[in-house]
Enzyme design. Sequence first.
Site, mmCIF file in Angstrom:
data_model
loop_
_atom_site.group_PDB
_atom_site.id
_atom_site.type_symbol
_atom_site.label_atom_id
_atom_site.label_comp_id
_atom_site.label_asym_id
_atom_site.label_seq_id
_atom_site.Cartn_x
_atom_site.Cartn_y
_atom_site.Cartn_z
ATOM 1 N N ILE A 12 60.656 73.731 5.879
ATOM 2 C CA ILE A 12 59.667 73.492 6.940
ATOM 3 C C ILE A 12 60.042 74.231 8.227
ATOM 4 O O ILE A 12 59.167 74.576 9.019
ATOM 5 C CB ILE A 12 59.472 71.973 7.174
ATOM 6 C CG1 ILE A 12 58.119 71.704 7.846
ATOM 7 C CG2 ILE A 12 60.615 71.373 7.971
ATOM 8 C CD1 ILE A 12 57.663 70.263 7.774
ATOM 9 N N ASP A 35 65.626 66.503 9.656
ATOM 10 C CA ASP A 35 65.833 66.323 11.099
ATOM 11 C C ASP A 35 66.947 67.262 11.588
ATOM 12 O O ASP A 35 66.773 68.009 12.582
ATOM 13 C CB ASP A 35 66.213 64.850 11.332
ATOM 14 C CG ASP A 35 66.166 64.417 12.783
ATOM 15 O OD1 ASP A 35 65.791 65.233 13.637
ATOM 16 O OD2 ASP A 35 66.504 63.241 13.047
ATOM 17 N N SER A 118 60.434 59.865 4.691
ATOM 18 C CA SER A 118 61.103 58.654 4.163
ATOM 19 C C SER A 118 61.618 58.751 2.732
ATOM 20 O O SER A 118 62.216 57.784 2.246
ATOM 21 C CB SER A 118 60.197 57.400 4.266
ATOM 22 O OG SER A 118 60.164 56.905 5.578
ATOM 23 N N THR A 119 61.397 59.856 2.027
ATOM 24 C CA THR A 119 61.815 59.885 0.614
ATOM 25 C C THR A 119 63.217 60.465 0.416
ATOM 26 O O THR A 119 63.656 60.615 -0.719
ATOM 27 C CB THR A 119 60.808 60.658 -0.269
ATOM 28 O OG1 THR A 119 60.845 62.049 0.079
ATOM 29 C CG2 THR A 119 59.406 60.116 -0.109
ATOM 30 N N GLY A 120 63.907 60.787 1.498
ATOM 31 C CA GLY A 120 65.293 61.254 1.409
ATOM 32 C C GLY A 120 66.239 60.078 1.594
ATOM 33 O O GLY A 120 66.216 59.138 0.794
HETATM 34 N N1 AR6 Z 1 62.290 71.509 4.853
HETATM 35 C C1 AR6 Z 1 61.496 70.635 4.185
HETATM 36 N N2 AR6 Z 1 61.950 69.481 3.667
HETATM 37 C C2 AR6 Z 1 63.268 69.200 3.816
HETATM 38 C C3 AR6 Z 1 64.166 70.051 4.507
HETATM 39 C C4 AR6 Z 1 63.625 71.255 5.033
HETATM 40 N N3 AR6 Z 1 64.376 72.131 5.705
HETATM 41 N N4 AR6 Z 1 65.396 69.476 4.471
HETATM 42 C C5 AR6 Z 1 65.286 68.318 3.787
HETATM 43 N N5 AR6 Z 1 64.003 68.149 3.385
HETATM 44 P P1 AR6 Z 1 65.229 63.138 4.882
HETATM 45 P P2 AR6 Z 1 64.011 60.515 5.576
HETATM 46 C C6 AR6 Z 1 63.389 67.051 2.611
HETATM 47 O O1 AR6 Z 1 66.455 62.446 4.363
HETATM 48 O O2 AR6 Z 1 64.160 60.010 4.190
HETATM 49 C C7 AR6 Z 1 67.717 61.897 9.017
HETATM 50 O O3 AR6 Z 1 69.105 61.755 9.181
HETATM 51 C C8 AR6 Z 1 64.283 66.176 1.757
HETATM 52 O O4 AR6 Z 1 64.644 66.855 0.560
HETATM 53 O O5 AR6 Z 1 65.408 64.324 5.739
HETATM 54 O O6 AR6 Z 1 62.725 60.285 6.296
HETATM 55 C C9 AR6 Z 1 66.924 61.307 10.169
HETATM 56 O O7 AR6 Z 1 67.603 61.453 11.399
HETATM 57 C C10 AR6 Z 1 63.350 65.004 1.495
HETATM 58 O O8 AR6 Z 1 62.423 65.340 0.451
HETATM 59 O O9 AR6 Z 1 64.300 62.100 5.745
HETATM 60 C C11 AR6 Z 1 66.793 59.869 9.775
HETATM 61 O O10 AR6 Z 1 67.928 59.121 10.133
HETATM 62 C C12 AR6 Z 1 62.549 64.900 2.806
HETATM 63 O O11 AR6 Z 1 62.789 66.129 3.502
HETATM 64 C C13 AR6 Z 1 66.672 59.925 8.268
HETATM 65 O O12 AR6 Z 1 67.319 61.138 7.879
HETATM 66 C C14 AR6 Z 1 62.946 63.739 3.697
HETATM 67 O O13 AR6 Z 1 64.349 63.513 3.613
HETATM 68 C C15 AR6 Z 1 65.236 59.987 7.804
HETATM 69 O O14 AR6 Z 1 65.196 59.865 6.410
#
Ligand code: AR6
Length: 173
Positions: A12, A35, A118-120
């Site tokens: 992204i 993030d 939220s799916t990470g």
């Molecule tokens: N581009 C697109 N998607 C991505 C990228 C990228 N560069 N990097 C990771 N993803 P998550 P959450 C995907 O854990 O579950 C943070 O520490 C990843 O594979 O990033 O909402 C925040 O500060 C997954 O499919 O977010 C919060 O504390 C998706 O993004 C917490 O994580 C979301 O995974 C939020 O957790």
Amino acid sequence: MKNRIQVIQGDITRQTCDAIVNAANTSLLGGGGVDGAIHRAAGPDLLAECRTLHGCQTGKAKITKGYRLPARYVIHTPGPIWHGGGRNEPDLLASCYRSCLELAEAKGCRTVCFPSISTGVYHFPLNQAAGIAMETIGEFLASHTLPAQVTMVCFDGTTKGAYDQALAELTKP
Ligand code: AR6
């Protein structure tokens, strides 16, 4: 309306669009996952602006500039942490997508990219999250002309598969 939603696999932080969405936490002061990637790519001015926002509630959203990113704006939204589904997680996730789209519209954004909120590390079940995302985006687009185009940017193939299926299952044309 379905033709205004697309699902791609990618990073992204590389998307050229009016706004990208950040799956943030309530501090808005950065973290891991998407993030961390967004803050690294945008540079330190993003964190400086985020410090002025004093956090954000789960399900709400706040907007900043994009700094070194190719996107003009970043819309930060803390998704719900999955606790089993009994703590209003589905409604809060829908509220994230809606709040981001409302802010994008208010800023006149034509193109918006979302990650899979939220799916990470927050562990929301992927297929359910994809269904909620597509239903909420579809409903918003059906009643608003902006944004003109919404892109789900999925980091991996499993995630893309879930959003492709959820888009195909949207009932409205
Ligand atoms: N581009 C697109 N998607 C991505 C990228 C990228 N560069 N990097 C990771 N993803 P998550 P959450 C995907 O854990 O579950 C943070 O520490 C990843 O594979 O990033 O909402 C925040 O500060 C997954 O499919 O977010 C919060 O504390 C998706 O993004 C917490 O994580 C979301 O995974 C939020 O957790």
